[in-house]
Design an enzyme around this catalytic site. Structure first.
Site, PDB file in Angstrom:
ATOM      1  N   GLU A 181       0.827  -1.215   0.000  1.00 22.12           N
ATOM      2  CA  GLU A 181       0.000   0.000   0.000  1.00 22.12           C
ATOM      3  C   GLU A 181       0.862   1.267   0.000  1.00 22.12           C
ATOM      4  O   GLU A 181       0.846   2.056   0.947  1.00 22.12           O
ATOM      5  CB  GLU A 181      -0.923  -0.007   1.223  1.00 22.12           C
ATOM      6  CG  GLU A 181      -1.879  -1.190   1.224  1.00 22.12           C
ATOM      7  CD  GLU A 181      -2.731  -1.294   2.484  1.00 22.12           C
ATOM      8  OE1 GLU A 181      -2.310  -0.775   3.522  1.00 22.12           O
ATOM      9  OE2 GLU A 181      -3.813  -1.906   2.419  1.00 22.12           O
ATOM     10  N   GLU A 369      -5.308  -8.842  -0.504  1.00 28.07           N
ATOM     11  CA  GLU A 369      -5.816  -8.786   0.886  1.00 28.07           C
ATOM     12  C   GLU A 369      -7.310  -8.537   0.836  1.00 28.07           C
ATOM     13  O   GLU A 369      -7.772  -7.627   0.146  1.00 28.07           O
ATOM     14  CB  GLU A 369      -5.208  -7.620   1.670  1.00 28.07           C
ATOM     15  CG  GLU A 369      -3.771  -7.773   2.045  1.00 28.07           C
ATOM     16  CD  GLU A 369      -3.275  -6.636   2.941  1.00 28.07           C
ATOM     17  OE1 GLU A 369      -4.075  -6.069   3.722  1.00 28.07           O
ATOM     18  OE2 GLU A 369      -2.081  -6.309   2.838  1.00 28.07           O
TER      19      GLU A 369
HETATM   20  C1  BG6 Z   1      -3.925  -3.581   5.364  1.00 23.57           C
HETATM   21  C2  BG6 Z   1      -2.512  -3.901   5.774  1.00 23.57           C
HETATM   22  O1  BG6 Z   1      -4.025  -2.245   5.114  1.00 23.57           O
HETATM   23  O2  BG6 Z   1      -4.916  -3.829   6.328  1.00 23.57           O
HETATM   24  C3  BG6 Z   1      -2.376  -5.103   6.706  1.00 23.57           C
HETATM   25  O3  BG6 Z   1      -1.737  -4.121   4.625  1.00 23.57           O
HETATM   26  C4  BG6 Z   1      -3.437  -5.005   7.776  1.00 23.57           C
HETATM   27  O4  BG6 Z   1      -1.085  -5.119   7.234  1.00 23.57           O
HETATM   28  C5  BG6 Z   1      -4.800  -5.007   7.117  1.00 23.57           C
HETATM   29  O5  BG6 Z   1      -3.344  -6.002   8.751  1.00 23.57           O
HETATM   30  C6  BG6 Z   1      -5.951  -4.993   8.105  1.00 23.57           C
HETATM   31  O6  BG6 Z   1      -5.820  -3.899   8.949  1.00 23.57           O
HETATM   32  P1  BG6 Z   1      -5.790  -4.052  10.529  1.00 23.57           P
HETATM   33  O7  BG6 Z   1      -5.354  -2.736  11.014  1.00 23.57           O
HETATM   34  O8  BG6 Z   1      -7.177  -4.382  10.934  1.00 23.57           O
HETATM   35  O9  BG6 Z   1      -4.833  -5.144  10.843  1.00 23.57           O
END
Ligand code: BG6
Length: 469
Positions: A181, A369
């Site tokens: 990101e 993701e």
């Molecule tokens: C993404 C990141 O933006 O969101 C991850 O690349 C992150 O590292 C994921 O874990 C979920 O966000 P969070 O803050 O709930 O873990």
């Protein structure tokens, strides 16, 4: 489930080093920016505060120092991932295991050995490997000595680190992502770019972003010349709505959209939009050389990778009810449900985004993701009935299938976040869980570390099996 996917569609799971490996000082590793983050902390850190924290021996206050001990458990954890029928495992390399301070001339052999064993283990499980070269875990010494990515020297340090690991693992890695990101410098400048509280003005943010773009382009170009692997550029995928049809609200939404597109334009098309370049050169007077601009054209990605969790609604109304999001907040959208952490759940938004990005950038997409952060309860007979997560994943996959089959978007694969419970990136909580596999640790790292397959594990396994039929 009403879904169909192409035979060569890639399924898998993703995590990052700083949220999973723990063992923050093992085998010559030195601290990274992740190792000074405490649970549920939303304030920016000053240089003085960081100096205090590095000396703080209470590891239980800093969950990323412990992770889920993936540093030692990777073999069993990968075996579980492979049991789902997954074909791809995405993780990152902790830069501070390879160059502990970031500016050394020679790498740390123990760090190189660890990732060699990890990636070899993936291959034994029949998994393709996707590596993020920088996922919110730069060596802390680069912050203390240089002030992070506001300094041009960071390009050289990052490129040296990347060339070292690319050479070392060229035969084991199938996909590379230079930065996680990359657009997030604006939203969390410390973990993305090592900019401390006193350094987070617009000039430093834009300068850091520019240096990261140049560094990324050099590395993309290197990967293309030296390996047969594919390289993607990754952005934070967001579906953005105006709060009303008032032109002012629409403008705010459009502004945020342009911010999201920027990283794609530079990394896929190879140049800044003319007006942005002009602003950066004439108004902000940034250090941008003609050679930098040339490098950007020579290091463009083969595919656009993105994360997708939620949509954001933007509007000018100051008192409107707020919603949280993936490092960015907006207004509450009355048409969408929210997770316990206030992230709005919007599967149709994923389809719309796929259409938009496919036409805009004209390269294949890869969802690297997607998942639901939730609290999970373990029943007396050691089961986890995570129906909410199953519903979340299922609805997003239905929309993805429609994007492919109905809209004709080319999508290479789907990696769910985070396959196994790991420490949350934004809140550093262990209790905010994404995995298909439960890990018995709490926010203070108390627990046995035992792994338990959730209902979603069996659901994902079955879904992949059906999809491959
Ligand atoms: C993404 C990141 O933006 O969101 C991850 O690349 C992150 O590292 C994921 O874990 C979920 O966000 P969070 O803050 O709930 O873990």
């Amino acid at each position: 489930m009403d879904t169909k996917f192409p035979q060569d569609f890639l399924w898998g799971g993703a995590i990052s080093a700083n949220q999973s490996e723990g063992n923050w000082r093992a085998d010559n590793k030195l601290p990274s920016v992740a190792d000074v983050m405490r649970v549920n902390e939303r304030t920016s850190l000053s240089m003085t505060e960081i100096a205090k924290r590095v000396q703080d021996p209470r590891d239980e206050l800093y969950p990323k120092r412990n992770g889920i001990d993936f540093y030692h458990t990777y073999e069993q954890d990968l075996e579980l991932l492979a049991q789902t029928g997954s074909q791809v495992f995405r993780t990152s390399i902790a830069w501070s295991r390879i160059f502990p301070s970031g500016d050394e001339q020679e790498p740390n052999q123990a760090g190189l050995d660890f990732y060699y064993k990890l990636f070899t283990s993936c291959k034994k499980q029949g998994l393709k490997v996707m590596v993020t070269l920088s996922h919110y875990e730069m060596p802390l010494a680069l912050v203390e000595k240089y002030g992070g990515w506001k300094k041009r020297q960071l390009i050289d340090f990052y490129v040296r680190y990347c060339k070292t690991v690319i050479k070392a693992y060229a035969d084991l890695v199938d996909f590379w992502l230079p930065f996680n990101e990359i657009d997030s410098v604006f939203r969390h400048p410390f973990i993305s770019a090592g900019l401390v509280k006193e350094d987070q003005g617009l000039n430093n943010l834009c300068q850091a972003m520019h240096y990261q773009f140049v560094a990324s382009a050099i590395v993309v170009n290197y990967i293309h010349r030296k390996t047969t692997s594919k390289v993607g550029c990754m952005i934070t995928g967001m579906q953005i709505y105006p709060a009303t049809s008032r032109p002012e609200d629409n403008f705010l939404a459009q502004e945020l959209r342009q911010e999201m597109y920027l990283a794609g334009q530079v990394q896929i098309q190879g140049h800044y939009p003319a007006r942005i370049l002009k602003l950066m050169q004439t108004k902000l007077k940034l250090d941008i050389s003609a050679e930098d601009l040339q490098l950007l054209t020579q290091g463009t990605g083969d595919f656009l990778a993105f994360s997708y969790y939620t949509s954001i609604m933007k509007g000018a109304e100051k008192d409107a009810e707020k919603a949280e999001g993936n490092t960015i907040s907006g207004q509450k959208n009355p048409y969408l449900p929210s997770s316990k952490w206030g992230w709005q759940i919007d599967p149709v938004g994923l389809r719309t985004l796929c259409l938009d990005l496919a036409d805009r950038f004209n390269v294949p997409l890869f969802i690297v993701e997607n998942g639901l952060g939730a609290e999970d309860q373990v029943t007396e007979d050691q089961q986890i009935h995570d129906e909410d997560r199953i519903q979340y994943l299922q609805k997003h996959l239905e929309q993805l299938s429609t994007a492919i089959n109905h809209d004709g978007v080319e999508i290479m694969g789907y990696l769910m976040w985070g396959m196994i419970d790991i420490v949350s990136s934004s809140t550093a909580q262990m209790s905010k869980r994404y995995g298909l596999i439960y890990v018995d640790y709490d926010d203070q790292n108390r627990g046995s570390g035992k792994r338990i397959k959730k209902d979603s594990f069996y659901w994902y396994q079955n879904m992949i099996k059906e999809a491959k039929r």
